[in-house]
Design an enzyme around this catalytic site. Structure first.
Site, PDB file in Angstrom:
ATOM      1  N   LYS A   1      65.030  43.780  69.278  1.00  9.04           N
ATOM      2  CA  LYS A   1      63.618  43.680  68.914  1.00  9.04           C
ATOM      3  C   LYS A   1      62.935  42.527  69.652  1.00  9.04           C
ATOM      4  O   LYS A   1      63.545  41.476  69.873  1.00  9.04           O
ATOM      5  CB  LYS A   1      63.529  43.487  67.393  1.00  9.04           C
ATOM      6  CG  LYS A   1      62.136  43.411  66.819  1.00  9.04           C
ATOM      7  CD  LYS A   1      62.230  43.200  65.302  1.00  9.04           C
ATOM      8  CE  LYS A   1      60.880  42.982  64.659  1.00  9.04           C
ATOM      9  NZ  LYS A   1      61.004  42.743  63.204  1.00  9.04           N
TER      10      LYS A   1
ATOM     11  N   SER B   1      58.180  45.292  60.566  1.00  8.47           N
ATOM     12  CA  SER B   1      57.794  45.186  61.960  1.00  8.47           C
ATOM     13  C   SER B   1      58.891  45.643  62.932  1.00  8.47           C
ATOM     14  O   SER B   1      58.708  45.580  64.143  1.00  8.47           O
ATOM     15  CB  SER B   1      57.434  43.722  62.267  1.00  8.47           C
ATOM     16  OG  SER B   1      58.543  42.857  62.027  1.00  8.47           O
TER      17      SER B   1
ATOM     18  N   SER C   1      61.041  43.637  56.910  1.00  2.78           N
ATOM     19  CA  SER C   1      60.926  44.313  58.198  1.00  2.78           C
ATOM     20  C   SER C   1      62.177  45.028  58.688  1.00  2.78           C
ATOM     21  O   SER C   1      62.126  45.730  59.692  1.00  2.78           O
ATOM     22  CB  SER C   1      60.460  43.323  59.269  1.00  2.78           C
ATOM     23  OG  SER C   1      59.128  42.947  59.044  1.00  2.78           O
TER      24      SER C   1
END
Length: 472
Positions: free
Chosen positions: A74, A151, A175
């Protein structure tokens, strides 16, 4: 070969590579071909490794449990040598590439994972969706008008599409678990201190955590085995597990005392579909031999919300100042809500911040008392059945953003504030076939118990065969 991950998890594919039943280069080439093709539909990966960068990534992968398995990291918190960590922001895309891997990424490589790219995230991870102005919205493969959540939505989308079996994810307010719930995946947030953020110290007053989203419970367990552990100078520590987390997936959790809740005090009533899903899961747990009853911890939801907002705003401002290193964001460098949040953070006093952290600690004491009576707390992961694109806006007012945020994180952010482990397990589905994650929380350090319970649930109600129709 291209559909290898439609039926196999990461550990299975690594086993095939170790046994020389498939070639590591063959797996890599087929995976990259599929990732590139689906990325045109999902917009989940922001940067693909190519040329020398890819060659170095292949060479850096060890012969651990994930030998030869492609992987994405990520674009938030975790640094990968040779690429920038943009945090989903145009402002940080101009920064120099990272000189070295962060500790967790180095451990991922030693475990055999071959990093092939970086996955999309909301700017600064502020939104529980993945629709940054820089890079664009990630699409949920279950339905084209929906977000996979955030996210860590970029990672969740490629795993849900079975282009990868597991991908890196971080969790500051939900997230890992929110996109796992909305994408039909397994996702566990480890306890505070379980995984080092080195060279960083802490994130969000200790609220941050990292691991991944996966199609199988055992893949997440093996990943935690690979990256768990502190580094010199870490601000938090936790005793090591009594056994490997992978081993925990292979034994019974025993008879657990499980509380279930449809809501948290002071929150709006849940959609009846979610209420039904929780009750159905409670019945499944009873059938598996657990002691189950309706109960919830006595918590001050209003104080928690205020404290979390204070910590988030102050950290956004400080992170921006530190990383900017004297640079001033231009008019289009930050999304409006990010800019407003940072401005709000610049006005927070030391007293207000300390009071917020004290609220975190007080809430942890209250939750700790609850877990003296119960082993696990069950609820929905997300307080809605699906997330249409545009629900949480980063281009409007703070009030609109906060309203969208509140509809998603009442169950997940509690665990970040208190540092306890929690997981989302894809055990329920809407009438039109969308996944609903069920949320399981336990006391600090109880990841082994959660993994044992998750493996039991995975066996009782398998979910891997359910695949999103968008990319079938």
């Amino acid at each position: 070969m291209e559909n290898l991950f439609a039926t196999h998890d990461a550990l299975t594919v690594a086993g095939l590579i170790k046994a020389r039943k498939v070639g590591a280069q063959e797996v890599l080439d087929a995976t990259l071909a599929r990732l590139r093709r689906i990325n045109g539909k999902l917009n989940a990966i922001t940067d693909f490794y190519e040329g020398d960068l890819l060659e170095r990534s292949v060479a850096a992968a060890g012969d651990g449990p994930f030998q030869g398995v492609p992987f994405v990291v990520k674009q938030l918190v975790a640094d990968c040598a040779g690429t920038p960590t943009t945090a989903g922001s145009r402002f940080f895309a101009r920064e120099p590439v990272a000189a070295a891997d962060s500790i967790a990424v180095a451990r991922m490589r030693r475990a055999g994972l071959v990093i092939v790219g970086r996955s999309n995230t909301s700017e600064f991870g502020l939104a529980p969706t993945t629709e940054p102005a820089f890079g664009g919205a990630t699409i949920n493969p279950w339905r084209g008008d929906l977000s996979p959540g955030g996210s860590s939505g970029g990672s969740a989308a490629v795993v849900a599409a079975r282009a990868l079996p597991i991908a890196h994810a971080t969790d500051g307010g939900g997230s890992i678990r929110i996109p796992a719930a909305l994408s039909g995946l397994f996702g566990l947030k480890p306890s505070r201190g379980r995984v080092s953020f080195a060279p960083l110290g802490e994130t969000l007053a200790g609220a941050g955590a990292q691991l991944g989203v996966s199609i199988s419970v055992r893949d997440s367990a093996a990943l935690l085995d690979a990256i768990a552990g502190s580094a010199p100078g870490d601000p938090y520590g936790i005793p090591p597990a009594s056994d490997s987390f992978l081993a925990a997936t292979q034994r019974s959790p025993g008879r657990l005392r499980i509380a279930f809740s449809h809501s948290l005090k002071g929150r709006p009533a849940l959609d009846p579909v979610l209420v039904g899903a929780v009750e159905e899961t409670a019945k499944l747990l009873e059938d598996l031999g657990h002691q189950v009853e309706q109960a919830e911890p006595a918590l001050d939801g209003a104080a928690m919300g205020t404290a979390f907002g204070t910590v988030m705003a102050a950290n956004t401002f400080t992170t921006l100042q530190v990383r900017a290193n004297g640079r001033v964001p231009g008019a289009g460098d930050l999304e409006p809500v990010t800019r407003l949040t940072a401005e709000q953070g610049s006005k927070i006093s030391a007293e207000a911040y300390i009071r917020a952290v004290q609220t975190f600690h007080r809430t942890a004491r209250q939750l700790g008392s609850f877990f003296e009576r119960y082993d696990v707390l069950l609820s929905p992961t997300v307080a809605r059945t699906h997330l249409p694109l545009g629900t949480v806006r980063m281009d409007g007012s703070l009030a609109d953003y906060e309203e969208g945020l509140a509809a998603l994180v009442p169950f997940t952010s509690l665990c970040n504030m208190t540092g306890v482990p929690a997981m989302s397990v894809p055990l329920a589905w809407t009438g039109d076939g969308l996944p609903l994650g069920m949320h399981f929380v336990s006391r600090l350090g109880a990841e082994e118990m959660l993994f044992s319970l998750a493996a039991q649930l995975e066996q009782a109600r398998p979910w891997r065969e359910r695949r999103p129709p968008l990319l079938a």
